[in-house]
Motif scaffolding. Structure first.
Motif, mmCIF file in Angstrom:
data_model
loop_
_atom_site.group_PDB
_atom_site.id
_atom_site.type_symbol
_atom_site.label_atom_id
_atom_site.label_comp_id
_atom_site.label_asym_id
_atom_site.label_seq_id
_atom_site.Cartn_x
_atom_site.Cartn_y
_atom_site.Cartn_z
ATOM 1 N N ARG A 6 1.432 -33.094 -0.347
ATOM 2 C CA ARG A 6 2.045 -32.010 -1.104
ATOM 3 C C ARG A 6 0.998 -30.926 -1.350
ATOM 4 N N LYS A 21 7.503 -26.149 0.514
ATOM 5 C CA LYS A 21 7.831 -27.572 0.453
ATOM 6 C C LYS A 21 7.471 -28.212 1.785
ATOM 7 N N GLU A 116 9.033 -20.599 -1.977
ATOM 8 C CA GLU A 116 10.224 -20.861 -2.778
ATOM 9 C C GLU A 116 11.080 -19.620 -3.023
ATOM 10 N N ASP A 350 16.684 -29.715 -4.969
ATOM 11 C CA ASP A 350 15.380 -29.086 -5.220
ATOM 12 C C ASP A 350 15.252 -28.538 -6.637
ATOM 13 N N LEU A 475 9.798 -29.107 -7.189
ATOM 14 C CA LEU A 475 8.492 -29.045 -6.542
ATOM 15 C C LEU A 475 7.445 -28.575 -7.538
#
Length: 483
Positions: A6, A21, A116, A350, A475
């Motif tokens: 990540r 992501k 994002e 998400d 996230l």
């Protein structure tokens, strides 16, 4: 299982907006929802039929009457132009669908490559593409239903109940009915819905072949002249509207978490469906404008049935085509509504949309609450908004999302060159760049009103993101939890 890496960029609002992501995380979450998982039950045949079902029918059965007055007989070139634009984007979709086989389609691709905020904008445009196109197609379905009822039982819904406000009606009841019928099928499960859709697709292909066979008897060479009465500007304007009729070839990509072998089958389904649809569109358009003066198409939302009646002088053929169109357009509503629910499912997982959209019913393996909410929204929209406004608004949202997909495929090639790809766009980055610029060009050909609606839509989406999604992004929560 390989450890999923990540990204942990520096803290701060700007860094959060650009947080990507990881592809591995997107794939690992595939099928998982709150309360259950989606079922992998779709093969290449079903995926191809989903894409054809979501695409074939809209532009020919419904939007042709909107596009011909803009380009004249050159609407044939408009279909080719829109098809080429779709082809370049389809190549990018095929590569990304095979590499990132998840339900979010271009929203998920943008999340993995551009961050994002861009992913949110893309997802918000997909809501416009899928959700509003369901409503637009449902409007046209009502026109063909009236044609069918009038030719069989001598009854038709009165204008007050079969047209939206501003077009002689109060409430478009048939449009609401077809959306609710699609909802019922989707609640039964993806495999069951795919079976129904396959039957519908076979019927619509047979209907278009029948139209060409009968329509050829009415073709007159004089109807093709002047071929381009409104010039290239008319061709591009009609192409922007007709791009609406190519919406859906990417529907297979929204089934990434319900496909048996997504990396192999998704690229094949996308490309195969686009080739079949484009060939049929061009053929039917050529026959239609040859069988009827182009000026007489204005305001016609059931043009093919009317051409059949005029050519044969008999109501039977028009009634038969109307019957096929009712089934064909219903399949578009079914498959596009399916795609809309799966995109919302991915965005909800998400954390960027309310959690109710990711709840999966353990019995049917479908997001039931998601399906009901989306269906009711699209049904009410279809009953209250005119077709032309819906079609153009959908086109601009789709073109924007497709433009981002062409960028995403190049970005992922640069940032993750070693990833396994079951399909690769040839001549990259040239073809993705052409796809991007064609999308932008067609966007520029749309009206100022359409751009205004699009701007308002984006503004509303950004407000929703910063009020809701920015703070609830899972996230972002994962990164904060590790600190």
């Amino acid at each position: 299982m390989a450890m999923i890496t990540r990204q942990q960029p520096p803290a701060g609002p700007g860094a959060r907006l650009m947080r990507r992501k990881p592809v591995e995380l997107l794939v690992a979450e595939g099928g998982q929802g709150e309360g259950g998982t989606l079922r992998r039950s779709l093969g290449l045949w079903q995926l191809t039929m989903i894409s054809i079902g979501a695409t074939l029918g809209t532009g020919i059965f419904v939007v042709l009457g909107e596009a011909v007055p803009k380009a004249g007989p050159a609407v044939i070139l408009s279909f080719v132009l829109a098809g080429l634009t779709a082809l370049f984007s389809a190549l990018s979709y095929a590569e990304l669908a095979g590499t990132i086989p998840v339900a979010g389609s271009s929203y998920s691709y943008a999340y993995a490559t551009m961050g994002e905020l861009i992913a949110w904008v893309c997802g918000w445009c997909l809501l416009l593409e899928y959700g509003v196109s369901v409503a637009a197609v449902a409007v046209g379905w009502g026109q063909y239903l009236n044609e069918l009822l009038d030719g069989t039982v001598g009854f038709a819904f009165p204008a007050a109940l079969s047209a939206p406000p501003g077009h002689g009606g109060v409430f478009n009841l048939p449009a609401l009915i077809v959306v609710l019928l699609a909802m019922v099928f989707l609640l039964g499960g993806a495999r069951e819905s795919a079976r129904v859709n396959t039957v519908m697709v076979c019927v619509k292909i047979a209907a278009l072949i029948l139209f060409c066979a009968v329509g050829l008897m009415g073709v007159r060479a004089g109807n093709y002249t002047p071929f381009m009465p409104l010039g290239m500007a008319g061709v591009s304007a009609a192409g922007g509207t007709l791009f609406f009729s190519y919406i859906g070839f990417d529907a297979a990509s929204t089934a990434g978490e319900e496909a048996k072998d997504a990396p192999r089958d998704l690229p094949r389904a996308i490309m195969l469906s686009l080739v079949i649809v484009t060939a049929l569109y061009v053929l039917v358009a050529a026959v239609a404008v040859g069988a009827r003066p182009w000026r007489s198409f204005s305001g016609s939302e059931a043009a093919l049935a009317q051409i059949m009646r005029d050519v044969t002088g008999q109501r039977f053929w028009a009634t038969l085509l109307a019957f096929c169109a009712v089934i064909a357009i219903a399949s578009v509503v079914l498959t596009v509504l399916y795609g809309q629910t799966r995109i919302l499912f991915a965005m909800s997982r998400d954390g960027l949309m309310p959690r109710i959209f990711e709840r999966v019913h353990p019995g049917s393996g479908t997001p039931r609450a998601n399906t009901v909410i989306v269906s009711l929204f699209c049904g009410i929209l279809a009953a209250a908004v005119p077709l032309g406004q819906l079609a153009d608004a959908t086109s601009i949202g789709t073109l924007f999302a497709f433009a981002l997909v062409n960028v995403a495929v190049v970005v992922l090639r640069r940032t993750r060159p070693g990833m396994r790809r079951t399909f690769r766009v040839p001549l990259s980055p040239l073809l993705p760049a052409l796809g991007f610029f064609l999308c932008v060009w067609l966007m520029g050909s749309l009206s100022a009103v359409t751009w205004t609606v699009f701007g308002v839509w984006l503004a509303v989406g950004l407000v929703f993101y910063f009020v809701y999604g920015f703070r609830r992004s899972r996230l972002a929560e994962e990164v904060l939890a590790k600190k």
